[in-house]
Enzyme design. Structure first.
Site, PDB file in Angstrom:
ATOM      1  N   HIS B  62       2.615  65.316  17.105  1.00 26.58           N
ATOM      2  CA  HIS B  62       3.597  64.940  18.125  1.00 26.58           C
ATOM      3  C   HIS B  62       3.489  65.914  19.278  1.00 26.58           C
ATOM      4  CE1 HIS B  62       5.656  68.054  15.864  1.00 26.58           C
ATOM      5  NE2 HIS B  62       6.685  68.058  16.667  1.00 26.58           N
ATOM      6  N   HIS B  64       5.467  68.016  20.786  1.00 27.08           N
ATOM      7  CA  HIS B  64       6.227  69.247  21.008  1.00 27.08           C
ATOM      8  C   HIS B  64       5.215  70.385  21.172  1.00 27.08           C
ATOM      9  CE1 HIS B  64      10.348  67.806  19.274  1.00 27.08           C
ATOM     10  NE2 HIS B  64      10.231  67.582  20.572  1.00 27.08           N
ATOM     11  N   ASP B  66       4.833  73.408  20.269  1.00 22.65           N
ATOM     12  CA  ASP B  66       4.312  74.234  19.167  1.00 22.65           C
ATOM     13  C   ASP B  66       3.278  73.486  18.321  1.00 22.65           C
ATOM     14  OD1 ASP B  66       6.566  72.684  18.464  1.00 22.65           O
ATOM     15  OD2 ASP B  66       6.972  73.895  16.696  1.00 22.65           O
ATOM     16  N   HIS B  67       3.000  72.239  18.693  1.00 17.92           N
ATOM     17  CA  HIS B  67       1.972  71.466  17.993  1.00 17.92           C
ATOM     18  C   HIS B  67       0.810  71.050  18.902  1.00 17.92           C
ATOM     19  CE1 HIS B  67       4.370  70.875  14.233  1.00 17.92           C
ATOM     20  NE2 HIS B  67       5.293  71.275  15.084  1.00 17.92           N
ATOM     21  N   HIS B 142      11.033  62.211  13.351  1.00 16.14           N
ATOM     22  CA  HIS B 142      11.382  63.445  14.044  1.00 16.14           C
ATOM     23  C   HIS B 142      12.187  63.072  15.289  1.00 16.14           C
ATOM     24  CE1 HIS B 142      11.155  67.603  14.924  1.00 16.14           C
ATOM     25  NE2 HIS B 142      10.232  67.555  15.855  1.00 16.14           N
ATOM     26  N   ASP B 213       6.393  67.173  11.945  1.00 17.21           N
ATOM     27  CA  ASP B 213       7.751  67.508  11.540  1.00 17.21           C
ATOM     28  C   ASP B 213       8.479  66.217  11.180  1.00 17.21           C
ATOM     29  OD1 ASP B 213       6.662  69.700  12.903  1.00 17.21           O
ATOM     30  OD2 ASP B 213       8.386  70.021  14.142  1.00 17.21           O
ATOM     31  N   HIS B 271       6.292  75.480   8.407  1.00 20.27           N
ATOM     32  CA  HIS B 271       7.138  75.231   9.581  1.00 20.27           C
ATOM     33  C   HIS B 271       8.541  75.802   9.404  1.00 20.27           C
ATOM     34  CE1 HIS B 271       8.922  72.912  12.955  1.00 20.27           C
ATOM     35  NE2 HIS B 271       7.698  72.956  13.424  1.00 20.27           N
TER      36      HIS B 271
END
Lengths: 305, 305
Positions: B62, B64, B66-67, B142, B213, B271
């Site tokens: 996804h 976000h 941090d990914h 998520h 997530d 995570h």
């Protein structure tokens, strides 16, 4: 607190295990200025144990990835840490489109305002000023639009010479402000007390110039004349000066020439090509022209002035 | 070479000095699959001493930060390293716009093709297949559109039982291919040699499911049933299950429930919220439900199956 510079990363192009791409934290007159922001800068800021929530102004030289790919993550982390203070970002035209596209698609809701100052002038311009500090662009000659930045402390207040001042009961504490600004004091009887009797010289104002990435360009010399510290890129040694010219970079010898002609205090080199293992070859070459040349030391603060 | 997983980073949201955001390298049947790509992933790949030029497929769960914030730098480095092989990027709709905007504004001329596979289905779908491996999406729940990924080795060829085979001069090496596929061999006299006499069982095909997530969702269970290893996020402990639900995350207990119901071989958690210092609390909670639960170990390869 003295003005000092923490070089967070200085390698060119590709991050490695032990070296980070370009980013610097300049602490000047209690302002925290972040200069460039390569990938991983937020971790370098943590390693430097800096109070990075105090950064309110970020200056990006140009939009090559090794100078700006750390920005989205840094901004996202500021959000997660609950930042509310606006952030000013200075950089080439296009930086707003890039960041806002990323923030929209990654749903990075910010909670604080970003104020973009997009640059496109080819002339040096003053882009920031407050009571104590001024920042100017230094137009550079790279493959894409690129600016260095000159950070200059304004003249500081003169120091009060209390020993002398207390000899004159007419001088009250509310007069100190004018004395610090260099004004004389006129006694009631009309006698003029010269300021230099009542004060001593102010602490020297210092200046720092950041120049990465650029071809050799003497046009920057009037802008950076007499700065205390000059950071100038030196991607190559001079035997590769053609490659430097072709890729929009400088050699160590060229950086030293700029430093000598601009009569700077110290020269710090950086942005070395990955082809060089032993970096002392850069100072060896540069010191023949300009003795006060140093290698950057990642995460170790350097006092300016 | 056996299939193995190297977890490059597993923390949530904010990178720290010692832990990186989500990224994993799965080496399966000589394919190198990169799964998620948080900021700093290229440096983690170097630390893992991986041959990362071999990565031809990147799967992003996804958008976000941090990914995915490590993607632009990784692509730029591939360019600088002279890559010519096309790169396939699988991820949510919007990933192409984000990356292409960045590459245009940063003048990241690539030299190799990027083939985007943008995902928007809410149903599991097969998104990759070659002779030996298949990859399916695992729709997750998520805050934004998010997929996990299921990597599955296809059934492998049966092993030749040479001791038996040499008893029959009629069987030539050109027949081996059909034997490996499980076919019987018919002698000229019409006698049928059963395949199980001439071969032994193939090496077991393994599978790996990556789920980060997501909220607790039993809908993923049929998709990940019996996988050898499941990586499932566990951002919180179960006393914060409301917060998990609210933020679109799972608890360790919930991850363990999924693992038990799907009868997976092993569960790896990850995570974790930065609020937890001692990560053993996660396995303590999960093992009450599912004994074969483990903490991730950054940069240490784990064999799958």
């Amino acid at each position: 607190m003295s003005t000092h510079l923490t070089i967070l990363g200085f390698n060119s192009a590709i991050p490695t295990v032990n070296s980070a791409p370009t980013a610097q934290l300049l602490e000047m007159e209690e302002r925290h200025f972040l200069i460039d922001c390569g990938e991983g800068t937020q971790v370098q800021l943590r390693k430097a144990k800096s109070r990075f929530s105090k950064i309110n102004h970020i200056f990006i030289s140009h939009l090559h990835g090794d100078h700006c790919f750390g920005l989205p993550g840094l901004i996202a982390s500021f959000r997660l840490l609950g930042r509310e203070t606006p952030m000013h970002i200075y950089g080439p035209k296009g930086i707003a489109e890039m960041l806002e596209t990323i923030f929209r698609l990654t749903e990075t809701h910010r909670g604080f305002e970003i104020i973009y100052h997009e640059l496109s002038s080819k002339q040096s311009e003053k882009i920031y000023e407050d009571q104590r500090v001024e920042v100017f662009t230094i137009p550079l000659k790279h493959r894409i639009y690129c600016n260095g930045y000159l950070f200059r402390e304004k003249q500081k207040p003169r120091h009060l010479n209390i020993k002398e001042i207390i000899k004159y009961p007419e001088i009250e504490t509310c007069d100190y402000h004018n004395l610090k600004l260099g004004k004389d004091f006129i006694l009631k009887d009309g006698y003029v007390l010269k300021n230099e009797v009542l004060t001593t010289d102010p602490t020297k104002s210092v200046s720092y110039a950041f120049c990465s990435d650029t071809r050799y360009s003497e046009e920057i010399i009037p802008i950076i004349q007499n700065v205390d510290v000059l950071y100038h890129e030196a991607t190559f040694l001079h035997d590769l000066s053609e490659m430097a010219q072709h890729t929009g970079h400088s050699t160590a010898l060229e950086a030293a020439r700029i430093a000598r002609k601009a009569q700077v205090g110290k020269l710090i080199l950086g942005h070395f090509s990955n082809r060089y293992q032993d970096l002392s070859v850069f100072t060896d070459e540069a010191r023949k022209i300009f003795a006060e040349t140093y290698l950057p030391q990642q995460l170790i603060p350097v006092q300016i002035g």
